[in-house]
Design an enzyme around this catalytic site. Structure first.
Site, short mmCIF file in Angstrom:
data_model
loop_
_atom_site.label_atom_id
_atom_site.label_comp_id
_atom_site.label_asym_id
_atom_site.label_seq_id
_atom_site.Cartn_x
_atom_site.Cartn_y
_atom_site.Cartn_z
N GLY A 1 0.85 -1.19 0.00
CA GLY A 1 0.00 0.00 0.00
C GLY A 1 0.88 1.24 0.00
O GLY A 1 1.35 1.67 -1.05
N SER A 2 1.14 1.78 1.20
CA SER A 2 2.02 2.95 1.29
C SER A 2 3.41 2.61 0.75
O SER A 2 4.06 3.42 0.10
CB SER A 2 2.13 3.43 2.74
OG SER A 2 0.90 4.00 3.15
N THR A 44 -9.45 0.87 -9.33
CA THR A 44 -10.60 1.58 -9.88
C THR A 44 -10.75 1.20 -11.35
O THR A 44 -9.76 1.19 -12.09
CB THR A 44 -10.41 3.10 -9.73
OG1 THR A 44 -10.29 3.40 -8.34
CG2 THR A 44 -11.59 3.86 -10.31
N LEU A 96 1.31 13.92 -10.93
CA LEU A 96 0.18 14.43 -11.72
C LEU A 96 -1.14 13.90 -11.16
O LEU A 96 -2.14 14.62 -11.11
CB LEU A 96 0.31 14.02 -13.19
CG LEU A 96 1.45 14.68 -13.97
CD1 LEU A 96 1.48 14.14 -15.39
CD2 LEU A 96 1.29 16.19 -13.98
N GLU A 97 -1.12 12.64 -10.73
CA GLU A 97 -2.32 12.06 -10.15
C GLU A 97 -2.75 12.84 -8.92
O GLU A 97 -3.91 13.19 -8.74
CB GLU A 97 -2.08 10.58 -9.77
CG GLU A 97 -3.28 9.94 -9.09
CD GLU A 97 -3.05 8.47 -8.71
OE1 GLU A 97 -2.05 7.89 -9.16
OE2 GLU A 97 -3.87 7.92 -7.95
N GLY A 111 -28.37 17.70 9.84
CA GLY A 111 -29.04 17.06 10.98
C GLY A 111 -29.36 15.60 10.72
O GLY A 111 -28.63 14.91 10.00
#
Lengths: 404, 397
Positions: free
Chosen positions: B140-141, B168, B251-252, B356
């Site tokens: 991930g990171s 995605t 750029l992303e 609310g």
């Protein structure tokens, strides 16, 4: 199918230029940065310790070309726009917040207001002295009973008497008040009209009936003299009125938009200094056998300060660019009013966050009054209060958002 | 009552042409896509008509030269369109940016002419849907260091093995730009980028994932099992994937700021509408200072973040292929996305508060936005990774 027309190379260059400085601005900024670092920075300590303003400092600033940034060259100024003035203000505040504050009150609140709204005679009469520092300027709006509700609650009056107006009232928290030679004062010329009955006057401080009631003792920005001014049957020639009678409100409000954009720039300069000090200290200070900058919790704070500095800088530049292109007498309403309020609101809160984090990085040493980071920390709170509190800024924004 | 905050805020920073582009784009997206949001959220399906429609109207291949079927726009114009699309439909905005920036623009910037001619026209027309595969279950990171997907040379092909996750457009993509280790022993310096067609044997969508927000933008887990890709489908030179990734990531980050800004602006607009309409104590809640304070802070955060984002976009104009991934632009893009996503989370939280009890209901627009915005502090580098980039640059001597 292609429906678009993109930006040309020239457009892109123009957009990029909005974020950069032109050659002339760059030269001015480099000069100001050098003199501020060499001459003003070393004055900080004594000014803070003693609430001391060096007697000759305005004359010296005049000689160094720091005054009258927006005044015409033929009157002794630099002939620049308010954008450049704000950059100057930011750099002065970075190296000496107290000088930045006094400079802003003199150069923007008083001098630039006079330039934008005064008659040619008034300009010729006062601007050259304000530019060379033989005259010190101030602006008098706030009163003991009129803070956020500055216009509605204003109690100072100016009553016409022959060729004069006679002023009575009290102004408080006036930057440069104790040392000013001229004060741009707002007073009610028609009490029945509320905010629409205010006029602006130039008052010379050697006028009979003008008095500095006290010099005030501040938490931060120490050295920049702040005072309470009293007008007691103070007789001012009608020719010293700025603009037509009862039009003070537009002078105030358009001036306030600029002032807020200017305050945003001061915040950016001071935040930038807080970041520099924090970076320096975190790389120098060792604990657990390594510089504290090696620890992620410190890195996180440094990164967040950077984000706040750059966010505030971009927003302040945008607000200033919008101010500069504004026609005279405009402002005080609409998009510019909302934008400058937001820039100032953000920059002040961002400075608060930044300097709090930077002070924290300094550990115990940052809690000591005589460190530079502590001076910045004490200076901080004013920016969320002066030139309209954060609450006033938010009221302005909300009103504009909810209009229509 | 329908608040459309005029898009005049970025004056001085956007040209009149770009402004006109934004106005036109918003009108189109609002009329074509906004009404799809509720159903997309319910079903988590992207209507098949969306990509062709985007292509037909010229909203794909935004930065790609017309020679390859693109719109030939500058980077800021692409950002403006992303913002307006996200304002009208956050989920379509996400799928569009994954396709157009992450995949298409990356191919355009880094691939050779043969690959560009083969794939870009279809991608720009919306006949092909693109995705980008970087993240893995264990990476991930630490996306580059921990990457386990490999590409082994075999004759004229590379053979890919591994798993990509949270991709995605993964479940609907026709082609995926995939990063894989060609020289695992070289760590981050041994990565290459490939174009993988989704009908290649050995490529599989293992699952479509069930997200909290951005529903309707399909997200998936992709598996490569002895997936054989022609060597000529490599983008750039062998083992130079890191430069492609890092400059692409700058750029992303810059463009994803505008996905965030579109969402945040929409949240402010509907909050203003609601505050004016909702009556309590016999007056609109907008007349109460505590509500006004929230609206003012929302506006301030949005405009500050937008301004920094536009400044960053301007600095990305003309960024050379392979540049980025270091220095000032690396720091600035990280700062902009940090600010934009933090501002968006703040704005969405206040928007919920103003709405609310009604805002807590899943089928309201504010609730959709609230569920959607949070991931912007995670995707394209977590806030923590962004801060590591910034502090790394600040502390570099």
């Amino acid at each position: 199918m292609n429906i678009h027309s993109g930006a040309s190379a020239e457009d892109i260059a123009a957009i990029k230029a909005n974020y950069a400085l032109n050659g002339e601005q760059r030269a001015i900024i480099d000069h100001v940065d050098r003199v501020a670092r060499e001459i003003l920075h070393p004055l900080q300590e004594k000014m803070d310790a003693e609430e001391w303003w060096p007697d000759d400092l305005f004359k010296k600033m005049g000689e160094l070309g720091l005054l009258g940034i927006t005044a015409p060259v033929e009157l002794g100024g630099s002939g620049q726009d308010e954008f450049t003035q704000a950059l100057v203000s930011g750099i002065l505040s970075k190296w000496n917040p107290a000088v930045g504050l006094s400079h802003g009150a003199h150069d923007n609140l008083c001098l630039n207001n006079l330039l934008r709204n005064g008659s040619q005679d008034q300009i010729n009469n006062y601007v050259p002295g304000l530019c060379n520092g033989t005259l010190v300027g101030a602006l008098g709006l706030t009163e003991p009973g009129a803070g956020s509700d500055a216009l509605g609650s204003m109690a100072t009056t100016a009553v016409r008497d022959g060729d004069d107006y006679v002023l009575n009232g009290t102004k408080i928290y006036i930057t440069n008040g104790p040392i000013a030679d001229i004060v741009l004062v707002y007073a009610k010329t028609d009490k029945s009209k509320g905010a629409k009955g205010i006029s602006a006057f130039i008052v010379e401080t050697n006028t009979h009936g003008f008095k500095v009631a006290q010099k005030l003792d501040k938490m931060g920005f120490r050295g920049s003299p702040t005072g309470e001014l009293v007008f007691e049957d103070c007789r001012v020639p009608a020719s010293n009125m700025i603009g037509p009678e009862n039009t003070g409100v537009s002078v105030v409000m358009s001036g306030l938009d600029l002032e807020r954009a200017m305050v945003a720039s001061m915040c950016v300069g001071m935040s930038e200094r807080a970041l520099e000090l924090a970076l320096e200290y975190s790389q120098l200070r060792e604990q657990f056998g390594k510089p504290i900058s090696k620890f992620q919790m410190m890195q996180s704070k440094l990164a967040e300060i950077y984000v706040d500095v750059e966010s505030a800088r971009a927003m302040s530049h945008r607000a200033l660019a919008a101010c500069v292109s504004l026609p005279k007498g405009m402002g005080g309403r609409g998009e510019i009013h909302k934008l400058t309020a937001a820039a100032c609101h953000y920059a002040a809160e961002a400075f608060n966050r930044s300097v709090t984090a930077a002070c924290h990085i300094h550990g115990g040493s940052g809690y000591m009054q005589d460190t530079e980071i502590n001076r910045l920390f004490r200076a901080n709170k004013l920016l969320e209060i002066g030139a309209g509190t954060s609450e006033v800024r938010k009221i302005i924004i909300a009103e504009e958002l909810l209009r229509g | 009552m329908n608040t459309h905050l005029r898009n005049d805020a970025p004056n001085h920073f956007v040209t009149t042409d770009q402004q006109a582009l934004a106005d036109q784009a918003y009108r189109f997206f609002q009329s074509e896509f906004h009404h799809l949001n509720a159903e997309m959220d319910d079903t988590d399906e992207l209507p098949a008509s969306v990509f062709p429609k985007l292509g037909e109207m010229g909203y794909l291949g935004l930065n790609v030269s017309p020679e390859f079927g693109g719109a030939g726009l500058d980077f800021t114009s692409a950002c403006v369109i992303t913002e307006e699309l996200s304002r009208a439909s956050a989920a379509i905005g996400l799928s569009q940016v994954a396709h157009d920036n992450l995949c298409v623009n990356n191919i355009y910037r880094n691939a050779n002419d043969e690959l560009r001619r083969k794939y870009l026209p279809g991608l720009c027309a919306g006949k092909l849907i693109g995705a980008l595969g970087l993240t893995e279950p264990g990476a991930g990171s630490d996306a580059l260091g921990s990457m386990r997907t490999t590409a082994r040379r075999d004759g004229d092909d590379y053979v890919l093995n591994g798993t990509k996750i949270y991709i995605t457009n993964g479940p609907i993509a026709d082609l995926v730009l995939v990063y894989a280790k060609t020289s695992p022993e070289k760590g981050a310096k041994g990565i290459s980028a490939f174009i993988v067609e989704a009908d290649t044997p050995g490529f599989k969508v293992a699952q479509k994932l069930n997200k909290m927000g951005f529903r309707g933008s399909p997200t998936g887990e992709l598996v490569f099992d002895e997936c054989r890709v022609p060597a000529k489908n490599m983008v750039g030179q062998p083992d130079t994937g890191v430069a492609v990734t890092m400059s692409g990531l700058d750029l992303e980050r810059a463009i994803v700021c505008f996905n965030a800004m579109g969402i945040a602006r929409r949240a402010l607009e509907i909050s203003i509408d609601y505050a004016k309409m909702r009556q309590q104590f016999r007056q609109p809640i907008a007349s109460f200072q505590m509500v006004q304070s929230m609206l003012a802070d929302m506006y301030t955060e949005i405009e500050v973040a937008r301004t920094l984002s536009y400044r960053t976009a301007a600095m990305c104009e003309g960024l050379e292929e392979g540049a980025g991934g270091r220095g000032e632009i690396h720091k600035l893009t990280a700062a902009a996305i940090f600010k934009a996503s933090a501002a968006t989370s703040f704005v969405l939280d206040r928007a919920m508060q103003i709405h609310g009890g009604s805002g807590y209901m899943r089928d309201t627009e504010v609730n959709r936005l609230y569920r959607t915005g949070r991931v912007l502090e995670v995707g394209a580098g977590t806030q923590e990774v962004r801060k590591l980039i910034i502090s790394g640059e600040l502390l570099k001597n």
